[in-house]
Design a protein around this motif. Structure first.
Motif, PDB file in Angstrom:
ATOM      1  N   ALA A 172      34.195  48.583 -37.298  1.00  0.00           N
ATOM      2  CA  ALA A 172      34.225  48.060 -36.199  1.00  0.00           C
ATOM      3  C   ALA A 172      33.350  48.529 -34.972  1.00  0.00           C
ATOM      4  O   ALA A 172      32.966  49.787 -35.215  1.00  0.00           O
ATOM      5  CB  ALA A 172      35.806  48.210 -35.725  1.00  0.00           C
ATOM      6  N   CYS A 173      32.961  47.890 -33.916  1.00  0.00           N
ATOM      7  CA  CYS A 173      32.246  48.025 -33.086  1.00  0.00           C
ATOM      8  C   CYS A 173      32.961  47.860 -31.936  1.00  0.00           C
ATOM      9  O   CYS A 173      33.169  46.693 -31.629  1.00  0.00           O
ATOM     10  CB  CYS A 173      30.739  47.516 -33.206  1.00  0.00           C
ATOM     11  SG  CYS A 173      29.829  48.129 -31.950  1.00  0.00           S
ATOM     12  N   LEU A 174      33.251  48.950 -31.053  1.00  0.00           N
ATOM     13  CA  LEU A 174      34.122  48.482 -29.874  1.00  0.00           C
ATOM     14  C   LEU A 174      33.508  49.013 -28.630  1.00  0.00           C
ATOM     15  O   LEU A 174      32.464  50.015 -28.439  1.00  0.00           O
ATOM     16  CB  LEU A 174      35.460  49.333 -30.011  1.00  0.00           C
ATOM     17  CG  LEU A 174      36.313  48.919 -31.533  1.00  0.00           C
ATOM     18  CD1 LEU A 174      37.226  49.963 -31.884  1.00  0.00           C
ATOM     19  CD2 LEU A 174      37.183  47.779 -31.152  1.00  0.00           C
ATOM     20  N   PRO A 175      34.145  48.738 -27.275  1.00  0.00           N
ATOM     21  CA  PRO A 175      33.871  49.260 -26.146  1.00  0.00           C
ATOM     22  C   PRO A 175      34.059  50.592 -26.083  1.00  0.00           C
ATOM     23  O   PRO A 175      35.103  51.021 -26.837  1.00  0.00           O
ATOM     24  CB  PRO A 175      34.406  48.360 -25.054  1.00  0.00           C
ATOM     25  CG  PRO A 175      34.803  47.076 -25.766  1.00  0.00           C
ATOM     26  CD  PRO A 175      34.865  47.392 -27.377  1.00  0.00           C
ATOM     27  N   ALA A 176      33.457  51.580 -25.435  1.00  0.00           N
ATOM     28  CA  ALA A 176      33.676  52.979 -25.481  1.00  0.00           C
ATOM     29  C   ALA A 176      34.906  53.547 -25.179  1.00  0.00           C
ATOM     30  O   ALA A 176      35.672  54.201 -25.675  1.00  0.00           O
ATOM     31  CB  ALA A 176      32.491  53.773 -24.616  1.00  0.00           C
ATOM     32  N   ALA A 177      35.729  52.718 -24.181  1.00  0.00           N
ATOM     33  CA  ALA A 177      37.094  52.890 -23.848  1.00  0.00           C
ATOM     34  C   ALA A 177      38.026  52.620 -24.977  1.00  0.00           C
ATOM     35  O   ALA A 177      39.136  53.258 -24.795  1.00  0.00           O
ATOM     36  CB  ALA A 177      37.345  52.149 -22.573  1.00  0.00           C
ATOM     37  N   GLU A 178      37.551  51.683 -25.503  1.00  0.00           N
ATOM     38  CA  GLU A 178      38.648  51.207 -26.779  1.00  0.00           C
ATOM     39  C   GLU A 178      38.370  52.030 -27.986  1.00  0.00           C
ATOM     40  O   GLU A 178      39.202  51.869 -29.037  1.00  0.00           O
ATOM     41  CB  GLU A 178      38.507  49.766 -27.069  1.00  0.00           C
ATOM     42  CG  GLU A 178      38.706  48.911 -25.953  1.00  0.00           C
ATOM     43  CD  GLU A 178      38.549  47.411 -26.343  1.00  0.00           C
ATOM     44  OE1 GLU A 178      38.552  47.162 -27.194  1.00  0.00           O
ATOM     45  OE2 GLU A 178      38.222  46.712 -25.151  1.00  0.00           O
ATOM     46  N   LEU A 179      37.573  52.839 -28.085  1.00  0.00           N
ATOM     47  CA  LEU A 179      37.026  53.414 -29.552  1.00  0.00           C
ATOM     48  C   LEU A 179      38.088  54.439 -29.971  1.00  0.00           C
ATOM     49  O   LEU A 179      38.584  54.041 -31.087  1.00  0.00           O
ATOM     50  CB  LEU A 179      35.948  54.203 -29.292  1.00  0.00           C
ATOM     51  CG  LEU A 179      35.369  54.746 -30.764  1.00  0.00           C
ATOM     52  CD1 LEU A 179      34.792  53.878 -31.797  1.00  0.00           C
ATOM     53  CD2 LEU A 179      34.100  55.703 -30.477  1.00  0.00           C
TER      54      LEU A 179
END
Length: 263
Positions: A184-191
């Motif tokens: 997965a590739c996620l926004p930093a806040a969701e990682l």
């Protein structure tokens, strides 16, 4: 409470909750890897391997980098000291191996730059998640060094691996997802929350079965199909008589949450 044996970590922060250990690399400014870091990496994952309080691990970095790779300041004059490189290389291998050989699944939450040994460290994890603004690169050819090819080839296709190694290009998070390197590739806040959620999901499964599955991944990687599957079947036979497997099957039939005892 820290896990016994990990009270004095200098290069990591460790938190354990709900059977999930979150290990944060914390060696400012860019989480570069030196001898102390590698020794602590071995100790950290060896202790986690033996800790019933942990069933899954999240590995991430503090600040803007996951790990910017080897601390090259340590290499000054190493080539002129007899025995220095063999000792150094042995410790580097041991640090990476401690992740691969740890019985507990490891989710790498790559929050920023993962360069050289930093990329290799992330690629030693079982599951890889990346932030949208993260990247991996292998910069050895830029500084006259070599290494990391085998780790890269475990996750990258042949052409992409060569592109990465020969050019030292930065491969950004979305490209790592496209190349099937990351799940997965996620926004930093969701990682980090996403990685911890996966770890908690794993922690809810039969611990002995999860550990057996990781051992299978480690051992059968280079085996022919027949021998690899035969080994996996032997794992199933061994698990069938364990108390936790019986508890999992009873809980499934009774539609309740199982209570595992690690045996």
């Amino acid at each position: 409470m820290p896990l016994p044996g990990l009270e004095t970590l200098e290069c990591y922060r460790l938190e354990v909750a709900d059977f999930v250990a979150t290990a944060t690399i914390d060696r400012p400014p860019v989480n570069a890897q030196n001898g102390k870091f590698r020794e602590e990496t071995c100790r950290l994952f060896d202790v986690i391997h033996d800790s019933p309080e942990v069933r899954a691990v999240v590995l991430t970095g503090a600040g803007r980098a996951f790990s910017a790779g080897a601390d090259l300041k340590e290499r000054g004059g190493m080539a002129e000291i007899r025995g220095a490189y063999p000792r150094h290389n042995r410790l580097v291998r041991a640090a990476f191996d401690s992740l691969i050989e740890c019985d507990k699944p490891i989710i790498a939450a790559v929050n920023g730059a993962a360069i050289g040994a930093g990329a290799a460290l992330a690629l030693c994890a079982d599951i890889i998640l990346v932030a949208e603004d993260s990247f991996m690169s292998m910069t050895e050819v830029d500084v006259g060094l070599a290494g990391g090819v085998k780790h890269i080839l475990r996750h990258f296709g042949q052409s992409d691996a060569r592109l990465m190694i020969y050019t030292a290009r930065r491969i950004p998070g979305p490209e790592l997802l496209r190349m099937n390197v990351a799940s997965a590739c996620l926004p930093a806040a969701e990682l980090l929350p996403a990685a911890q959620a996966i770890a908690r999901e794993i922690a809810g499964k039969v611990p002995l079965a999860v550990r057996a599955a990781k051992r299978s991944f480690t051992l059968v990687e280079d085996m022919p199909l027949h021998e690899g599957y035969r080994y996996e079947q032997s794992q199933t036979v061994a698990l069938a008589t364990t108390e936790d497997t019986r508890e999992a099957q009873r809980a499934f039939a009774e539609k309740r949450k199982p209570v595992f005892k690690g045996r």
